[in-house]
Write an enzyme that holds these catalytic residues in place. Structure first.
Site, mmCIF file in Angstrom:
data_model
loop_
_atom_site.group_PDB
_atom_site.id
_atom_site.type_symbol
_atom_site.label_atom_id
_atom_site.label_comp_id
_atom_site.label_asym_id
_atom_site.label_seq_id
_atom_site.Cartn_x
_atom_site.Cartn_y
_atom_site.Cartn_z
ATOM 1 N N CYS A 53 22.762 28.988 25.681
ATOM 2 C CA CYS A 53 22.495 27.658 25.143
ATOM 3 C C CYS A 53 23.601 27.304 24.156
ATOM 4 O O CYS A 53 24.491 28.106 23.882
ATOM 5 C CB CYS A 53 21.118 27.584 24.487
ATOM 6 S SG CYS A 53 20.911 28.759 23.140
ATOM 7 N N CYS A 56 24.488 29.618 21.254
ATOM 8 C CA CYS A 56 25.342 30.776 21.552
ATOM 9 C C CYS A 56 26.807 30.413 21.362
ATOM 10 O O CYS A 56 27.599 31.217 20.840
ATOM 11 C CB CYS A 56 25.108 31.245 22.986
ATOM 12 S SG CYS A 56 23.421 31.788 23.336
ATOM 13 N N ASP A 462 41.616 6.088 40.640
ATOM 14 C CA ASP A 462 42.990 6.342 41.046
ATOM 15 C C ASP A 462 43.226 5.539 42.325
ATOM 16 O O ASP A 462 42.262 5.154 43.003
ATOM 17 C CB ASP A 462 43.188 7.837 41.299
ATOM 18 C CG ASP A 462 44.543 8.150 41.883
ATOM 19 O OD1 ASP A 462 45.541 7.692 41.310
ATOM 20 O OD2 ASP A 462 44.597 8.837 42.920
ATOM 21 N N ASP A 646 41.742 11.988 43.090
ATOM 22 C CA ASP A 646 41.859 13.041 44.108
ATOM 23 C C ASP A 646 43.035 13.976 43.920
ATOM 24 O O ASP A 646 43.054 15.061 44.494
ATOM 25 C CB ASP A 646 41.956 12.408 45.500
ATOM 26 C CG ASP A 646 43.337 11.805 45.757
ATOM 27 O OD1 ASP A 646 43.842 11.092 44.868
ATOM 28 O OD2 ASP A 646 43.899 12.045 46.840
ATOM 29 N N ASP A 650 45.281 13.972 38.756
ATOM 30 C CA ASP A 650 44.021 13.381 38.303
ATOM 31 C C ASP A 650 43.074 14.411 37.711
ATOM 32 O O ASP A 650 42.102 14.034 37.048
ATOM 33 C CB ASP A 650 43.306 12.692 39.481
ATOM 34 C CG ASP A 650 44.092 11.526 40.035
ATOM 35 O OD1 ASP A 650 44.641 10.763 39.224
ATOM 36 O OD2 ASP A 650 44.172 11.387 41.266
#
Length: 771
Positions: A53, A56, A462, A646, A650
């Protein structure tokens, strides 16, 4: 909900590392895991076990800060990778970091992708085995318990009842000992480090229930609660397995970047000899040979040679770039047809590829700090549960009820408040929504991304490969059929992407047998005494024709053809827009989203696409850092950005954005950085993830509210002795079934077609608002 443990295999690996820590020569063993940074600081990454969590993450980073020489410690919560940076003047001390993590209650080892893959597979198998054991035990113990319940209202003798209790114990005790190991280990590690984790109340409830059931069986009491303990573990393990299933392996980022990075290079010495060397041996000023088909191993300047490089993964530019003496090349670029001699300017650790990796790492670390709904819900859970159980025990003791009655009611509180409903509230919705999105053509990478999709108000696209289709095609035009057919046959002898597009579109079927490739220029062939050429405008003497074609279609790239002394022909080739791009952009605007285009491509090409789609805000020629800067500017202004991209360039922007989406044809690094991938040639999935993300978040909030109301009502009943541990276990199971049933409602609510999203009001095409 707290996150799953890392793999059990890490425990054995950590033991071997810990044993090695006692040997004086250990520092040399860790040298391969420590990287030198451009600012002379040192950095190492660790795979950490037991991170469950947000607390931690804070405990680890604060615990490592006092170590001598440590400049920073940053934990990526999503993949449990800890990055430790030492100051330039300090010597990296890996064993000290491992020892400190062990003292904090976390086993760790230097990060290695292959070990992590094996560890995650082992952890998944362990959880599934534990779930199977708990399920088998639950069914059998419950059948025996039902017999006891029925016998209590009929003629079952005390001897038979005690026998059934002991048979339940024989099944439940070993099953609970095995199936509960993921929780017991987490609780023990926390206690050893002086912390109380979410596993502690679970462990306490199970152990006390089993101990009390054994005591009740020994004393011949009417009730025992073995069924409640194993059912508790069964439902909790369901949540663990669901969470593990949804946690995709973001370690793929490191692996995919490594796939673009050449591990070795061909070094050209001063005597003209060639020598194969590891990438680590390259230094600025070294001369390397890059053969056709190889990736450039380091950033540099071309000294000799002419070739065409595929920079699309690095810059987003669709057309292959011709390079010659004096031109700059980047690590990761794919060399085309010619051999290049390159003078290294930035070697391992300082190349553009390393910079992209660093940008991605920092972006993912920043994103992992954002608490999701489950983390927020569990922050107060542990102290409240412990306080309620302790007050129940103290209250009954103060009232003179005795230890037995007080302990029974305290255990009932622990069981009835067990985080089964809370544990299933989020992953159940994630799994059901993931299935619904799959039917819409979306593959969910990260279940927590659903919450981010629900909050999006700005969509950044993009251009290359995202708004456009990944494969180039010959644009429509009036061409001489004979010239087109001849050029298509000649194109079959070239590996250039534009030649491939020309051959595919024009239907070339048989190459010329005498064709040969001219490095970096094109392909030529002698046919019936006539020289045929296909390639660059300069190679074909078609500069004027190419300029005219580009003026007519700014989005296109040009491949030229010439037969002997005949007039040259320029064939424009470009990536076409996705078929529903205009409808999807209009649909996003109708739903109130701001739409932008940020691209690394040429300004003329980006402007043409933006104009066709009706997007007013666009920028071109952006480097990865520029895209990150624009997205960060938007987010500082309060916008929640969805990035759709893609390319390798990016990937850092995808990691920086509030949420991210990539086509399945994207670079592997971008796929790993994205929250989800979409299939097919259309952009409709962009609408699907936004609408279904909002619906999923609404269902998550409903489940969390139900869990809260359930606890508010059930805790007083258990505390005042109105619920036995058995009834508490049944109530806990019922609450889990309720949140699971509510999660199944996520199967509906997809976006529909773009036309529907644009043409109908929000009431007809529901877009649930985020609570």
């Amino acid at each position: 909900m707290c996150c799953t443990d890392m793999a059990l295999a890490y425990v054995e690996a950590h033991a071997s590392w810990s044993e090695a820590n006692t040997r004086p020569s250990l520092g040399r063993d860790y040298a391969a895991f420590v990287a030198k940074m451009p600012d002379r600081s040192s950095r190492a990454e660790f795979a950490v076990e037991g991170v469950r969590c947000a607390a931690c993450m804070t405990a680890i980073e604060r615990g490592l800060a006092p170590l001598p020489g440590v400049a920073s410690a940053r934990l990526n919560f999503s993949d449990r990778r800890l990055a430790v940076t030492w100051k330039a003047e300090a010597a990296p001390d890996v064993p000290a970091v491992l020892a400190a993590l062990n003292a904090l209650g976390y086993a760790a080892q230097p990060f290695a992708p292959d070990r992590l893959a094996d560890a995650e597979a082992a952890e998944t198998k362990r959880l599934i085995r534990a779930l199977a054991v708990a399920g088998f035990a639950s069914m059998n113990v419950m059948l025996l318990a039902i017999s006891v319940w029925a016998g209590s209202v009929s003629d079952m003798t005390p001897e038979n009842r005690d026998l059934f209790h002991w048979i339940q114990a024989l099944i439940a005790l070993p099953a609970a000992a095995y199936a509960g190991r993921p929780f017991y280990e987490g609780a023990f590690r926390g206690l050893r480090a002086g912390r109380v984790t979410m596993d502690f109340p679970i462990t306490l409830g199970v152990v006390l229930t089993l101990v009390m059931s054994v005591v009740e069986s020994v004393s011949g009491a009417t009730h025992a609660y073995f069924d409640g303990a194993v059912m508790l573990l069964f439902f909790l393990l369901i949540g663990r397995v669901l969470d593990q299933t949804m946690r995709r392996r973001t370690r793929a980022c490191a692996e995919n970047l490594a796939a673009l990075r050449s591990e070795r290079a061909t070094l050209a010495d001063t005597n003209g000899g060639l020598r194969d060397v590891p990438l680590a041996e390259l230094v600025p000023g070294a001369r390397i040979l890059v053969r056709p088909g190889e990736r450039v191993p380091a950033d540099g300047l071309v000294e000799h040679g002419i070739s065409e490089l595929d920079h699309s993964l690095v810059t987003g530019e669709t057309a292959a770039v011709m390079v010659r003496g004096g031109d700059r090349v980047f690590a990761g670029a794919l060399n085309g047809s010619g051999a290049l001699t390159v003078t290294v300017t930035a070697a391992a650790g300082a190349s553009l590829l390393d910079e992209v990796e660093g940008l991605m790492r920092r972006a993912l670390e920043a994103r992992s700090r954002a608490l999701v709904l489950a983390d927020r819900a569990t922050r107060l859970y542990v102290p409240l549960v412990h306080a309620a159980a302790a007050l129940t025990l103290v209250g009954w003791l103060a009232a003179g009820a005795g230890w037995h009655a007080g302990l029974v009611d305290a255990v009932a509180v622990l069981i009835v408040t067990c985080p089964c409903a809370l544990g299933l509230a989020i992953p159940a919705v994630q799994v059901v929504t993931a299935g619904a999105l799959f039917r819409e053509g979306v593959l969910l990478n990260d279940g927590t991304g659903l919450e981010r999709f629900a909050q999006v108000d700005t969509v950044v696209f993009d251009k290359t490969g995202t708004l456009t289709l990944p494969e180039p095609v010959l644009t429509a035009g009036t061409f001489d059929p004979k010239a087109l057919a001849t050029a298509a046959r000649l194109a079959l002898s070239s590996r250039h992407p534009m030649a491939t597009a020309l051959a595919a579109t024009a239907g070339g079927s048989e190459p010329f047998p005498c064709a040969e490739e001219a490095a970096g220029l094109g392909v030529r062939a002698q046919v019936d005494g006539v020289e045929l050429r296909l390639g660059s405008a300069r190679f074909c003497g078609a500069e004027a024709e190419a300029a005219a074609a580009l003026a007519a279609d700014p989005e296109a790239s040009v491949i030229c053809f010439r037969a002997g002394d005949g007039a040259p022909v320029a064939f424009p080739v470009r990536q076409g827009l996705r078929p529903d791009a205009a409808e999807v952009v209009a649909g996003l605007a109708t739903l109130g989203h701001r739409v932008l285009i940020l691209s690394g491509d040429r300004a003329a090409a980006v402007e043409a696409v933006a104009r066709r789609l009706g997007v007013a805000e666009w920028e071109a020629g952006l480097a990865p850092q520029d895209k990150i800067a624009r997205i960060e500017d938007l987010q500082r202004a309060g916008r929640r950005v969805l990035m759709v991209g893609d390319g390798l360039n990016d990937a850092p922007a995808l990691a920086t954005a509030h949420a991210s989406l990539s086509p399945v044809t994207a670079a592997h690094v971008s796929q790993a950085a994205a929250d989800a991938l979409f299939l097919g040639r259309g952009l409709t999935p962009v609408l699907s993830v936004l609408t279904m993300g909002r619906r999923a978040r609404r269902l998550m909030l409903q489940n969390l509210w139900f869990s809260a109301v359930y606890n508010v009502l059930a805790v007083p009943l258990a505390a005042f002795g109105l619920l036995t541990p058995l009834i508490a276990a049944l109530a806990m199971s019922g609450s889990s079934l309720v949140v699971t049933a509510n999660a199944l409602r996520a199967r509906s609510g997809a976006a529909g077609t773009p036309a529907e999203a644009v043409g109908r009001p929000p009431v007809a095409a529901p877009v649930p608002s985020a609570a």
